[in-house]
Write a protein that holds these residues in place. Structure first.
Motif: not given
Length: 461
Positions: A252-254, A273-276, A279-282, A347-348
Motif C-alpha cells: 500500500x503506497x500510503x 513521519x506522516x499523518x498516515x 492509519x497504517x498501524x491500525x 499515542x502508540x
C-alpha cells in the motif's frame, strides 16, 4: 497367501512410525527457547536531561519561534523522562557534523558492554554461537556490523552471520524469526540475536516538522538475546516461543511512505513521519491479529466473538437499541497474561490499549519503559520485558504477548510462555523500586509548560 497382508500391515505401520518420528523431530527442532537476554545501559554521562534537550533545540539556528514551540511541545507530550541516553557527539555539540567513527563508537560501546554481559550471565561464550543475527535500521557500514561482532568476539569460522538494516522498530522480532528459522537446519544449536539503533549520524537538523519528531523520541539502547532449539537446555531457559506472526502492508503506497527516510527541501536527510502513520498501524495491526488470534485464544473465546459478530450483522437494529459501543472485541486476556508493547510513543501505547481492551496495569511496563529509556527502536520490547521481570510479574506458565510496529509498514507479534525462573532486575536494577511513581512527573512540562499549542497540522506521537 496370509503372509502378504501381514507384510503390508507391517510396512504401513513402519511407514506411519517413520512419519510420526520425522514430524516429532521437526517439532523438536523448530522449538525455540530463550536462554537469557541483556538490555544495554549506557554510561551515566550520556544522559539527556531537560536542560540538555532544550539546549540542543536552541542550538539549531535554522529554527524560528514556531519551530522551537513545536519541538518543545512534542517533548512535553512525549512521556519521556530525564534518564534517557544520547550519543557523545550530541553532548559535544557536534550533531550537525557527525563522523563515521562517531557511528562506530556508538555501536562499539554497546557491543563491548551488552554482549559481553550476556556471555558472562549465561555461561556460554562466543565459540558456542552457531547463528548470529544483528539488526540496526539506520547504519550499514562495510564490513557489516555483524562481521564487526564476529571479529570483536573471535567467533567460529562457520558461524552463520546475518546483518539486517532498514527494518525499523519491528526488526527485533524479524531477527528473532530469522534466527529461529536458521536454527531449524542446525539441531541443538545456539543463536545470538542483537538489536540496536544508530543515533549518532542520524540527527535531523532541518525545519521540516514531519522529520523533527524522530529527534524527540529516539534514544540510545540495545539488546542482546540468546536462544536455542536444544531440548536439553530447556531446563535452563526462561521462556519458550509459542508462535510468531509477521504482517507487512508495504504494497500500500500510503503505508509504505508513512515512515520514510528522505531529503527535505534543503537536501537534509531525516526520517519523515506522516499523518498516515496511525492509519497504517491500525491496518497492519488488524492483519496481524487475524493470524495471531486463532493461534493463542481458546476456542470458547473465538466462538463467543464469532457469535456476537454474526448477531450484530444479522440483527443490527437490536444491537443499536442496546447502544453497544462499536464492533464486538476479542478478549485477548483469555489467552495472554502479560502485554509487552512497543513503547513507540504515548499515542502508540494508548492506541494499542484501546484496540486490545487493556487497562492501565497492562500498559504500565510500556509506559515506564518509554519514560525511563525512550524509544530505543528494535530493542525496546526487551526493555519492556525486563521491566516485567524486574517487578516479579512473570510466573511459570504465564504467557507474554510481544507486539511491535515498524516502517514498511509492519506489525509483528509473538507469544512466549514462561518456563523458568524470571527474577533478574537487569538494566532496571538501580531504579525499579521507584517505578511506577505515584505521580509520573513530567520535567519537560515543568520547564516548557508555558508553550502554547501550535496549529493542528502535526502528527501526534
Amino acid at each position: 497367501m496370509e503372509l502378504l497382508p501381514l507384510l503390508t500391515v507391517f510396512l504401513l505401520v513402519h511407514a506411519v512410525a517413520i512419519l510420526a518420528w520425522t514430524a516429532a523431530a521437526r517439532r523438536r527442532q523448530s522449538r525455540c527457547y530463550l536462554l537469557d537476554y541483556v538490555c544495554h545501559k549506557p554510561s551515566g554521562e550520556r544522559k539527556v536531561s531537560t536542560e540538555i534537550a532544550g539546549n540542543v533545540i536552541e542550538r539549531n539556528k535554522r529554527l524560528g519561534l514556531p519551530d522551537y514551540r513545536f519541538l518543545l511541545r512534542v517533548i512535553v507530550r512525549s512521556g519521556i523522562g530525564e534518564e534517557t541516553y544520547c550519543p557523545r557527539n550530541i553532548l559535544e555539540h557536534r550533531e550537525d557534523s557527525p563522523t563515521h567513527q562517531d557511528a562506530l563508537d556508538e555501536m562499539d560501546a554497546f557491543f563491548d558492554e551488552a554482549i559481553a554481559e550476556l556471555f558472562a550471565k549465561s555461561g556460554f561464550g562466543p565459540q558456542d554461537v552457531d547463528v548470529l543475527v544483528f539488526n540496526v535500521s539506520m547504519l550499514s557500514p562495510a564490513p557489516s556490523l555483524a562481521s564487526r561482532i564476529v571479529r570483536r568476539y573471535g567467533m567460529r569460522k562457520d558461524v552463520a552471520a546475518y546483518n539486517l538494516t532498514g527494518m525499523g522498530c519491528s526488526a527485533g522480532l524479524i531477527s528473532l524469526d530469522l534466527a529461529r528459522k536458521a536454527l531449524r537446519t542446525r539441531p541443538r544449536a545456539l543463536a545470538l540475536v542483537v538489536s540496536s539503533e544508530s543515533i549518532a549520524p542520524n540527527w535531523y537538523s532541518g525545519t521540516d516538522k514531519s522529520m523533527m519528531l524522530a529527534n524527540c523520541l529516539f534514544r540510545c539502547g540495545g539488546s542482546a538475546v540468546l536462544i536455542t532449539n536444544d531440548p536439553a537446555l530447556r531446563g535452563r531457559a526462561k521462556m519458550e516461543l509459542r508462535c510468531l506472526v509477521r504482517a507487512n502492508i508495504a504494497a500500500n503506497d500510503d503505508a509504505h511512505a508513512c515512515a520514510l527516510q528522505r531529503e527535505d527541501a534543503e537536501g537534509r536527510v531525516g526520517i519523515s513521519l506522516s499523518k498516515a502513520l496511525p492509519k497504517a498501524a491500525v491496518r497492519a495491526f488488524a492483519v496481524n491479529l487475524r493470524t495471531l488470534a486463532p493461534s493463542i485464544l481458546p476456542v470458547a473465546e473465538l466462538a463467543r466473538f464469532a457469535a456476537r459478530l454474526i448477531s450484530k450483522r444479522l440483527f443490527p437494529r437490536m444491537h443499536a437499541s442496546k447502544k453497544t459501543d462499536g464492533a464486538p472485541k476479542i478478549n485477548f486476556k483469555t489467552g495472554v497474561d502479560h502485554f509487552c508493547l512497543h513503547p513507540g510513543g504515548t499515542a502508540v501505547i494508548e492506541a494499542v490499549k484501546q484496540n486490545l481492551g487493556l487497562d492501565d496495569d497492562d500498559v504500565e511496563p510500556a509506559r515506564m519503559t518509554l519514560h525511563r529509556w525512550g524509544n530505543t527502536s528494535a530493542s525496546s520490547l526487551w526493555y519492556v520485558l525486563s521491566y516485567m521481570e524486574a517487578k516479579g510479574k512473570l510466573k511459570q506458565g504465564d504467557r507474554v504477548l510481544m507486539l511491535t510496529f515498524g516502517s514498511g509498514f509492519k506489525c509483528n507479534s509473538c507469544v512466549w510462555e514462561v518456563t523458568g525462573d524470571m527474577a533478574d532486575k537487569g538494566a532496571w536494577a538501580d531504579c525499579i523500586d521507584a517505578y511506577p511513581p505515584e505521580s509520573l512527573a513530567n520535567p519537560y512540562m515543568d520547564k516548557f509548560g508555558w508553550i502554547n499549542d501550535v496549529d493542528g497540522d502535526t502528527l501526534v506521537i
